[in-house]
Write a protein that holds these residues in place. Structure first.
Motif, short mmCIF file in Angstrom:
data_model
loop_
_atom_site.label_atom_id
_atom_site.label_comp_id
_atom_site.label_asym_id
_atom_site.label_seq_id
_atom_site.Cartn_x
_atom_site.Cartn_y
_atom_site.Cartn_z
N UNK A 34 0.81 -1.00 -0.41
CA UNK A 34 0.25 -0.37 -0.33
C UNK A 34 1.02 1.52 0.45
N UNK A 35 1.44 1.27 0.34
CA UNK A 35 2.58 2.52 0.68
C UNK A 35 3.38 2.73 -0.73
N UNK A 36 3.90 1.38 -0.90
CA UNK A 36 4.55 1.67 -2.08
C UNK A 36 3.34 2.38 -3.26
N UNK A 37 2.22 1.80 -3.48
CA UNK A 37 1.59 2.01 -4.17
C UNK A 37 0.88 3.97 -3.55
N UNK A 38 1.08 4.21 -2.98
CA UNK A 38 0.22 5.00 -2.53
C UNK A 38 1.34 6.27 -3.24
N UNK A 39 2.91 5.68 -2.47
CA UNK A 39 4.46 6.77 -2.60
C UNK A 39 3.87 7.04 -4.83
N UNK A 40 3.81 5.67 -5.47
CA UNK A 40 3.93 5.56 -6.57
C UNK A 40 2.75 7.16 -7.48
N UNK A 41 1.56 6.82 -6.27
CA UNK A 41 0.24 8.02 -6.50
C UNK A 41 0.55 9.43 -5.90
N UNK A 42 1.28 9.27 -5.63
CA UNK A 42 1.66 10.71 -4.79
C UNK A 42 3.13 11.36 -5.72
N UNK A 43 3.67 10.97 -6.51
CA UNK A 43 4.41 11.43 -7.40
C UNK A 43 3.93 12.96 -8.23
N UNK A 44 4.94 13.73 -7.69
CA UNK A 44 4.59 15.21 -8.60
C UNK A 44 3.99 15.93 -7.62
N UNK A 45 2.98 15.16 -6.59
CA UNK A 45 2.45 15.94 -6.15
C UNK A 45 3.42 16.27 -4.15
N UNK A 46 2.00 17.02 -3.68
CA UNK A 46 2.98 17.48 -2.19
C UNK A 46 1.47 17.84 -1.42
N UNK A 47 1.65 16.61 -0.53
CA UNK A 47 1.12 16.03 -0.14
C UNK A 47 0.60 16.31 1.91
N UNK A 48 -0.22 16.47 2.42
CA UNK A 48 0.21 16.99 3.93
C UNK A 48 -1.44 15.89 4.49
N UNK A 49 -0.60 14.55 5.13
CA UNK A 49 -1.89 14.25 5.28
C UNK A 49 -1.89 14.23 7.40
N UNK A 50 -3.38 14.50 8.03
CA UNK A 50 -3.36 15.07 9.18
C UNK A 50 -3.91 14.01 9.74
N UNK A 51 -4.07 13.39 10.64
CA UNK A 51 -5.28 12.75 11.48
C UNK A 51 -5.32 13.63 13.21
N UNK A 52 -6.79 14.37 12.78
CA UNK A 52 -7.10 14.47 13.90
C UNK A 52 -8.60 13.80 14.56
N UNK A 53 -8.88 15.10 15.86
CA UNK A 53 -10.74 14.55 16.51
C UNK A 53 -10.97 15.65 15.63
N UNK A 54 -12.46 15.77 16.11
CA UNK A 54 -13.41 16.03 15.37
C UNK A 54 -13.81 17.84 14.95
N UNK A 55 -13.57 17.69 16.88
CA UNK A 55 -13.75 19.23 17.82
C UNK A 55 -12.83 20.18 17.58
N UNK A 56 -11.98 19.81 16.71
CA UNK A 56 -10.61 20.50 17.07
C UNK A 56 -10.54 20.91 14.92
N UNK A 57 -10.81 19.55 14.48
CA UNK A 57 -10.97 19.74 12.95
C UNK A 57 -12.26 21.35 12.30
N UNK A 58 -13.25 20.87 13.28
CA UNK A 58 -14.66 21.99 13.14
C UNK A 58 -14.26 22.89 13.57
N UNK A 59 -14.08 22.71 14.40
CA UNK A 59 -13.53 24.43 15.82
C UNK A 59 -13.17 25.47 15.72
N UNK A 60 -11.95 23.97 15.31
CA UNK A 60 -10.28 25.56 14.97
C UNK A 60 -9.18 25.53 13.57
N UNK A 61 -9.70 24.21 13.19
CA UNK A 61 -8.15 24.14 13.34
C UNK A 61 -9.08 23.94 11.12
N UNK A 62 -10.04 23.55 10.88
CA UNK A 62 -10.55 24.20 9.29
C UNK A 62 -11.11 25.97 9.39
N UNK A 63 -11.20 26.33 9.91
CA UNK A 63 -11.44 28.06 9.48
C UNK A 63 -10.00 28.91 9.11
#
Length: 287
Positions: free
Chosen positions: A77-106
């Motif tokens: 999965x990591x190999x395929x994911x890395x191949x798919x992301x070639x040429x793109x700069x991604x930042x994959x973030x995991x967080x809790x919903x309250x922090x995401x909706x009430x603070x981070x996303x705005x």
């Protein structure tokens, strides 16, 4: 030839330990997962899973197969994911919903202005992701920061403050914090201890601090407070928009500091990429 999909399903079940989690990760129903397990057992001619009232348990043969498979599918999965992301700069973030909706996303537009080439993939869940094995670059977690094997940076220490809709408070204007004995209390399901903790720390008595409406999340609890359905005890940082708009009031009552806080975390086993470092620095400067 043995079904690779069935092997993948078995690998997920062995690693996650619960059929529901494995089925969700594979994108199938629990019954479909069970069918895949039976198919694999038929193809290998061995019983891999014990099925009883407690769920699915690996047999000795199943444990041997799981050990042999190791993290093979994760690496695929990591190999395929890395191949798919070639040429793109991604930042994959995991967080809790309250922090995401009430603070981070705005506030994320601010980060995008200074890092316009970074494509953000944000996941909000109560599940604590494995930053070494799952495809996340970093996470924002709520806790005390003692996660073994992770680099942790405290963003802020959590607190509890009381918020009330103006109209509701006007109906019970006199009495200061003691007015709470006459107001409905709003709770979120995962934070039933917040009101008893605030009342105790403020030195106030309440006939039943656990009574009142219970909402699934703090975000819904805040919406209920805006609607005038009761008072809420929550971190003030999640109420900036509502307070500025006059939808909620923060009376000058005690603010109770908690032992928990929100932390930026990452695995030191992975190189600190430019997007991850920039996101960490931006979070620290913003909070």
């Amino acid at each position: 030839m043995v079904s690779l999909r069935a092997l993948h399903a078995f690998s997920l079940l062995a690693r996650l330990g619960r059929a529901s989690l494995a089925a969700d990760r594979l994108g199938v129903s629990p019954s479909a997962l069970s069918h895949l397990m039976r198919k694999l057992e038929d193809e290998l001619g061995a019983q891999l899973i014990l099925r009883d009232g407690r769920g699915l348990i690996l047999t000795e043969e199943g444990q041997r197969l799981a050990l042999g498979l190791g993290d093979a599918f994760d690496r695929v999965e990591e190999a395929v994911d890395t191949f798919r992301r070639r040429g793109r700069t991604e930042l994959r973030i995991s967080t809790v919903s309250t922090f995401a909706t009430r603070w981070l996303i705005p506030r994320l537009p601010e980060f995008q202005k200074i890092q316009p080439d970074v494509e953000i993939l944000l996941s909000a869940s109560t599940r604590m992701v494995d930053l070494e094995r799952e495809h996340y670059d970093c996470a924002i977690r709520l806790g005390t920061g003692n996660w073994q094997g992770l680099d942790s940076v405290l963003l802020w220490q959590e607190h509890l403050a009381v918020a009330v809709a103006p109209a509701l408070l006007a109906e019970h204007a006199a009495g200061g914090p003691s007015v709470l004995s006459r107001l409905p209390l709003i709770h979120s399901a995962g934070r039933r201890g917040d009101w008893p903790l605030w009342l105790s720390s403020a030195g106030l008595d309440h006939e039943d601090a656990a009574s009142g409406m219970v909402l699934e999340s703090r975000d819904l609890a805040i919406q209920a407070a805006i609607a005038g359905m009761g008072a809420i005890a929550v971190d003030k940082r999640f109420l900036t928009k509502e307070v500025n708009a006059g939808h909620l009031l923060l009376p000058d009552w005690p603010v109770v500091e908690l032992e928990t806080g929100y932390w930026f975390v990452r695995s030191p086993a992975r190189p600190l990429s430019r997007p991850v470092g920039a996101f960490r620095d931006w979070l620290q400067s913003t909070t």
